[in-house]
Design a protein around this motif. Structure first.
Motif, mmCIF file in Angstrom:
data_model
loop_
_atom_site.group_PDB
_atom_site.id
_atom_site.type_symbol
_atom_site.label_atom_id
_atom_site.label_comp_id
_atom_site.label_asym_id
_atom_site.label_seq_id
_atom_site.Cartn_x
_atom_site.Cartn_y
_atom_site.Cartn_z
ATOM 1 N N ILE A 106 0.820 -1.210 0.000
ATOM 2 C CA ILE A 106 0.000 0.000 0.000
ATOM 3 C C ILE A 106 0.856 1.262 0.000
ATOM 4 N N VAL A 107 1.907 1.274 0.780
ATOM 5 C CA VAL A 107 2.677 2.508 0.951
ATOM 6 C C VAL A 107 3.586 2.812 -0.248
ATOM 7 N N THR A 117 -1.552 6.103 3.652
ATOM 8 C CA THR A 117 -1.378 4.783 4.257
ATOM 9 C C THR A 117 -1.317 4.893 5.771
#
Length: 167
Positions: A106-107, A117
């Motif tokens: 995600i990040v 995030t």
């Protein structure tokens, strides 16, 4: 959320098994009386549904999407790629790598497609709900004041209970 209220926040997750984590985001939205919707939208099992959800989010009145996913965790990034509204990604703790895989998926978005995030797991989901309420609160004074009151209650509790050895 009353049925008549237009959802302002979408809370989506990759599978039903993510609900115990994502429920913490919903709990905060409920506490701040933020109209929301909750759905399972899988990046891998229902990609057409995911694209439709993201592409229609703005026209349906959503102002923020909270997307939780575990493992490869493509849901937040793929949704962000298909909408202009803010997407908050919650890495769901996985069995294999304890959520580290989810966090990194995600990040590590490429420049130009941001995903806000949060932390891995329950705390990240809770904070996503609070952050979404803060975003909504920029234009909705009742939500802003609910967040303000909640934060003050947290402060008051700590100040009223300074000695941790007393129950």
């Amino acid at each position: 959320m009353p049925v008549s209220e237009q959802p302002l926040v979408g809370v989506i997750m990759g599978s039903k098994s993510d609900w115990p984590t994502m429920q913490h985001a919903v709990d905060m939205l409920v506490q701040f009386d933020v109209p929301h919707e909750v759905k399972v939208v899988s990046a891998h099992r229902t990609p057409d549904l995911m694209f439709d959800y993201a592409e229609t989010a703005e026209s349906r009145g959503l102002q923020v999407i909270i997307a939780g996913a575990g493992g490869a965790a493509h849901l937040p990034g793929m949704v962000a790629a298909k909408t202009l509204i803010p997407v908050l990604g919650v890495p769901v703790k996985s069995r294999a790598l304890n959520g580290q895989d989810s966090l990194l998926s995600i990040v590590q978005m490429p420049g130009g497609i941001p995903v806000g995030t949060l932390a891995i797991g329950d705390a990240g989901a809770k904070n996503a709900g609070i952050l979404a309420a803060q975003i909504i609160g920029n234009q909705n004074t009742s939500v802003r004041e609910a967040v303000r009151a909640w934060r003050q209650a947290q402060t008051d509790f700590v100040l009223e209970n300074p000695d941790p050895s007393i129950d």
